[in-house]
Design a protein around this motif. Structure first.
Motif, short mmCIF file in Angstrom:
data_model
loop_
_atom_site.label_atom_id
_atom_site.label_comp_id
_atom_site.label_asym_id
_atom_site.label_seq_id
_atom_site.Cartn_x
_atom_site.Cartn_y
_atom_site.Cartn_z
N GLU A 193 -2.72 -32.53 35.09
CA GLU A 193 -2.70 -31.25 34.91
C GLU A 193 -3.63 -30.52 34.04
OE1 GLU A 193 -1.25 -29.37 37.31
OE2 GLU A 193 -0.47 -31.10 38.02
N LEU A 194 -3.83 -31.36 32.92
CA LEU A 194 -4.85 -30.63 31.68
C LEU A 194 -6.01 -31.66 31.52
CD1 LEU A 194 -1.80 -29.96 29.33
CD2 LEU A 194 -3.03 -28.42 31.03
N ASP A 195 -6.17 -32.72 32.29
CA ASP A 195 -7.32 -33.60 31.93
C ASP A 195 -7.44 -34.25 30.46
OD1 ASP A 195 -9.52 -35.01 32.54
OD2 ASP A 195 -10.83 -33.34 32.14
N ILE A 196 -6.47 -34.22 29.81
CA ILE A 196 -6.08 -34.80 28.59
C ILE A 196 -5.52 -36.01 28.40
CG2 ILE A 196 -4.80 -34.28 26.19
CD1 ILE A 196 -4.69 -31.46 27.02
N PRO A 197 -6.15 -37.01 28.04
CA PRO A 197 -5.96 -38.31 28.07
C PRO A 197 -4.77 -38.68 26.92
CG PRO A 197 -7.88 -38.19 26.69
CD PRO A 197 -7.79 -37.08 27.63
N ILE A 198 -3.82 -39.58 27.20
CA ILE A 198 -2.73 -39.65 26.49
C ILE A 198 -2.53 -41.32 26.17
CG2 ILE A 198 -0.10 -40.08 26.55
CD1 ILE A 198 -0.88 -37.23 26.78
N TYR A 199 -2.31 -41.34 24.60
CA TYR A 199 -2.38 -42.90 24.15
C TYR A 199 -1.07 -43.15 23.51
CZ TYR A 199 -7.38 -41.87 24.53
OH TYR A 199 -8.62 -41.64 25.12
N HIS A 200 -0.54 -44.31 23.71
CA HIS A 200 0.76 -44.67 23.09
C HIS A 200 0.52 -45.51 21.91
CE1 HIS A 200 3.24 -43.07 26.44
NE2 HIS A 200 2.23 -43.17 27.12
N LYS A 201 -0.70 -45.93 21.74
CA LYS A 201 -0.87 -46.65 20.21
C LYS A 201 -1.93 -46.15 19.60
CE LYS A 201 0.96 -51.04 22.57
NZ LYS A 201 0.54 -52.47 22.75
N PRO A 202 -1.90 -46.63 18.43
CA PRO A 202 -3.17 -46.15 17.60
C PRO A 202 -4.55 -46.42 18.00
CG PRO A 202 -1.58 -47.15 16.07
CD PRO A 202 -1.04 -47.15 17.43
N LYS A 203 -5.58 -45.86 17.80
CA LYS A 203 -6.82 -46.03 18.47
C LYS A 203 -7.92 -45.94 17.46
CE LYS A 203 -9.72 -44.87 22.64
NZ LYS A 203 -9.68 -45.98 23.15
N GLU A 204 -9.03 -46.69 17.96
CA GLU A 204 -10.21 -46.71 16.95
C GLU A 204 -11.23 -45.77 17.44
OE1 GLU A 204 -11.64 -50.71 16.15
OE2 GLU A 204 -9.68 -51.53 15.70
N TYR A 205 -11.83 -45.23 16.54
CA TYR A 205 -12.97 -44.17 16.85
C TYR A 205 -14.19 -44.40 15.99
CZ TYR A 205 -10.01 -41.85 19.88
OH TYR A 205 -9.13 -41.51 21.19
N ILE A 206 -15.43 -44.39 16.36
CA ILE A 206 -16.47 -44.34 15.28
C ILE A 206 -17.01 -42.98 15.54
CG2 ILE A 206 -18.73 -45.09 14.68
CD1 ILE A 206 -17.86 -47.77 16.02
N ILE A 207 -17.18 -42.05 14.30
CA ILE A 207 -17.38 -40.72 14.62
C ILE A 207 -18.58 -40.42 13.40
CG2 ILE A 207 -16.79 -38.29 14.59
CD1 ILE A 207 -13.85 -39.14 15.25
N ASN A 208 -19.72 -40.27 13.92
CA ASN A 208 -21.03 -39.96 12.92
C ASN A 208 -20.83 -41.01 12.17
OD1 ASN A 208 -21.15 -37.46 14.20
ND2 ASN A 208 -21.86 -36.81 12.36
N ASN A 209 -20.84 -42.55 12.51
CA ASN A 209 -20.92 -43.72 11.72
C ASN A 209 -19.94 -44.10 10.69
OD1 ASN A 209 -23.11 -44.47 13.23
ND2 ASN A 209 -24.50 -43.15 11.75
N LYS A 210 -18.86 -43.04 10.88
CA LYS A 210 -17.30 -43.26 10.17
C LYS A 210 -16.36 -43.82 10.84
CE LYS A 210 -18.71 -41.36 6.34
NZ LYS A 210 -18.79 -42.10 4.77
N THR A 211 -15.70 -44.78 10.55
CA THR A 211 -14.62 -45.87 11.51
C THR A 211 -13.34 -44.88 10.85
OG1 THR A 211 -14.55 -47.32 9.61
CG2 THR A 211 -15.86 -47.77 11.52
N PHE A 212 -12.48 -44.55 12.20
CA PHE A 212 -11.18 -44.13 12.24
C PHE A 212 -10.20 -45.01 12.85
CE2 PHE A 212 -14.04 -40.71 11.39
CZ PHE A 212 -13.38 -39.38 10.86
N LEU A 213 -9.20 -44.91 12.21
CA LEU A 213 -7.94 -45.50 13.11
C LEU A 213 -6.85 -44.18 13.31
CD1 LEU A 213 -6.78 -47.89 14.72
CD2 LEU A 213 -5.42 -48.38 12.35
#
Length: 255
Positions: free
Chosen positions: A104-124
């Motif tokens: 309905e909203l086109d918003i992905p849902i995650y059930h576990k922590p996920k890794e991202y790289i944002i502007n070369n910074k690593t996020f969990l």
């Protein structure tokens, strides 16, 4: 996932709104405050991360979702339709989310922590429930709640009964809540901080972003690595913002 932020954009993080708590009247006041925040941040948001417990209770039947929350759902739809990505990590109060937000909203849902790289910074990034040592009672209950058979059986309850029961238990049962009193336990006793330190033994992260604790905090968990808890929208009204260089905790002005 890799995200690059233009110089005039930011990434926003918020969690633990618990809409529906403690009653419709008081919840509506907080819902409208959160919507004002969404209206503010959409002006320069490259993406918005919602880290769970947006609702104090949420359960999706195949053709039924909980009544209410039309203002916040409409605002999320508006923001998403404008092209701004929104990422949702389920919390312990809305862990029964299925595909309603995605369809309905086109918003992905995650059930576990996920890794991202944002502007070369690593996020969990994640909600934070059930991570780290301790909280064994809640961890056992979570396995029961997320078991497909348990969810299938619960769906046989009429929604008027199932949702009423879920709201009652979510409000009254501390084990379902899974939350300790929102007070600082000390760096060595904050179990999410311990979880972050253990993760750093195998991989470096610049930032760990979690909710769940209802307490805004920043803890240095390693060399050039910080754990940030976003607090809540019940008493603190705090959120995180990444400008491409640093993550900062801020408080939304209620004036």
């Amino acid at each position: 996932m890799n995200i690059t932020i233009p110089s005039n954009k930011k990434i926003y993080f918020a969690s633990d709104q618990h809409l529906g708590l403690p009653n419709h009247k008081d919840s509506l006041v907080r819902e409208k405050i959160f919507i004002k925040w969404l209206d503010t941040v959409k002006q320069d948001a490259e993406a918005i991360f919602l880290l769970g417990d947006l609702f104090d209770f949420w359960f999706e039947y195949k053709k039924v979702v909980p009544k209410g929350f039309v203002r916040v759902l409409g605002k999320l739809a508006e923001i998403r339709d404008s092209g701004i990505p929104i990422y949702f990590f389920v919390g312990n109060h809305d862990l029964w989310m299925d595909d309603y937000f995605e369809k309905e909203l086109d918003i992905p849902i995650y059930h576990k922590p996920k890794e991202y790289i944002i502007n070369n910074k690593t996020f969990l990034i994640g909600h934070g429930d059930g991570l780290g040592p301790g909280d064994k009672g809640y961890k056992r209950m979570k396995k029961v709640f997320t078991n497909p058979v348990s969810k299938w059986l619960y769906r046989w309850l009429h929604p008027d009964i199932g949702i009423r029961l879920g709201v009652y238990l979510s409000t009254k049962n501390k084990m379902i809540s899974g939350d300790e009193d929102a007070k600082f336990l000390g760096e060595e006793n904050e179990w999410l901080a311990q979880y972050c330190k253990r993760k750093l033994e195998t991989k470096h992260y610049d930032y760990f972003i979690f909710g769940h604790r209802h307490l805004p905090m920043e803890i240095q968990v390693g060399d050039n690595s910080r754990y940030i808890n976003l607090g809540d929208w019940i008493s603190h009204f705090t959120y995180g913002v990444f400008d491409g260089k640093e993550v900062e905790l801020k408080t939304y002005s209620l004036e």
